[in-house]
Design an enzyme around this catalytic site. Structure first.
Site, short mmCIF file in Angstrom:
data_model
loop_
_atom_site.label_atom_id
_atom_site.label_comp_id
_atom_site.label_asym_id
_atom_site.label_seq_id
_atom_site.Cartn_x
_atom_site.Cartn_y
_atom_site.Cartn_z
N LYS A 184 0.83 -1.22 0.00
CA LYS A 184 0.00 0.00 0.00
C LYS A 184 0.87 1.26 0.00
CE LYS A 184 -2.15 -1.14 3.84
NZ LYS A 184 -1.44 -2.41 4.16
N ARG A 238 -0.28 -9.47 12.97
CA ARG A 238 -0.91 -8.43 12.15
C ARG A 238 -1.72 -9.06 11.01
NH1 ARG A 238 4.13 -5.18 10.57
NH2 ARG A 238 2.71 -3.90 9.35
N ARG A 262 -9.85 0.35 8.49
CA ARG A 262 -9.45 -1.05 8.59
C ARG A 262 -10.33 -1.83 9.55
NH1 ARG A 262 -3.51 -0.14 8.95
NH2 ARG A 262 -2.98 -2.26 9.46
N ARG A 319 12.02 -5.11 4.50
CA ARG A 319 11.55 -3.73 4.37
C ARG A 319 12.44 -2.76 5.14
NH1 ARG A 319 5.52 -1.87 5.51
NH2 ARG A 319 5.75 -3.13 7.39
N ARG A 328 11.12 -1.22 10.85
CA ARG A 328 10.01 -0.95 11.77
C ARG A 328 9.99 -1.96 12.91
NH1 ARG A 328 4.70 0.23 8.17
NH2 ARG A 328 3.83 -1.17 9.74
#
Ligand code: AP5
Ligand code: ZN
Length: 215
Positions: free
Chosen positions: A13, A167, A88, A123, A156
């Protein structure tokens, strides 16, 4: 143009958001980025959100809805915006409908869970801008540095494999229901719904997303 990017954690996203906001000249509203900024600033919201985010849970609906209402009332949102990571939950989506915030398009980026875990592991993020890289699939020009500012990239706190699994569960339990919610809206005000194959290269996903949105 009001667009919602819908997809699991790590679906891409944030990566695609930058292309859409440039193409349509609209601001990105990422509730995740806003919460990370609050944590960095050490605000009361940040202190409350950090624990929940580190555990992979969701921050309370009323807090998130209030934060977004305030953001979309700002002048730069007059011509539209891109929602990334919001709504969400059904309650968040319903609150937007009730407030008359009607979307033009919903873009779902579809990626299976197995792919997500590998993506999160590689990431790297530029905290100030939210710009996102992947050490293998989308590397920065200089290792560990943001392309535009040259500042350090970070990992992160919620990208640990265990938290990513949590998650993903939360996504399946509380967010996936929005696919049906937006897909089933009827009438002239209903957003156009586009499902995109998110397992392709970043560029191929970008082409599909922009062409679905008419660019
Ligand atoms: P948030 O920041 O929204 O995280 P998320 O939804 O879990 O999504 P991510 O940012 O992890 O993934 P992404 O889809 O943006 O993927 P990316 O482009 O980075 O939320 C974080 C937390 O905040 C939540 O867990 C919750 O606690 C709280 N929160 C936020 N909003 C909330 C709300 N509305 N209500 C309640 N709580 C809320 O890509 C991932 C990686 O893959 C990158 O490394 C990227 O380079 C790479 N990649 C991207 N595309 C491709 C591709 N096509 N091929 C290969 N690699 C790719
Ligand atoms: Zn993101």
């Amino acid at each position: 143009m009001k667009v919602l990017l819908l997809g699991a954690p790590g679906a891409g996203k944030g990566t695609q958001a930058q292309f859409i906001t440039q193409a349509f000249n609209i601001p990105q509203i990422s509730t995740g980025d806003m919460l990370r900024a609050a944590i960095k600033a050490g605000t009361p919201l940040g202190l409350e959100a950090k624990k929940i985010m580190d555990e992979g849970g969701l921050v309370r609906d009323d807090i998130i809805i209030g934060m977004v209402q305030e953001r979309i009332a700002q002048a730069d949102c007059a011509n539209g915006f891109l929602f990334d990571g919001f709504p969400r939950t059904l309650a968040q989506a319903q609150a937007m409908q009730d407030a008359g915030v009607l979307l033009d398009a919903v873009v779902e980026i579809d990626v299976p869970d197995e792919t997500i875990v590998e993506r999160m592991d590689g990431r790297r993020v530029h905290l100030a801008s939210g710009r996102t890289y992947h050490i293998k699939h989308n590397p920065p020009k200089v290792d560990g540095k943001d392309d535009i500012t040259g500042e350090d990239l970070i990992q992160r706190d919620d990208d640990k494999a265990e938290t990513v699994k949590k998650r993903l569960n939360v996504y399946h339990e509380q967010t996936e229901v929005l696919i049906g919610f937006y897909g089933n809206l009827q009438g002239d005000n209903a957003p156009k719904y586009h499902k995109i194959n998110g397992t392709q290269s970043v560029d191929a996903v970008k082409n599909d997303v922009l062409s679905a949105l008419g660019k």
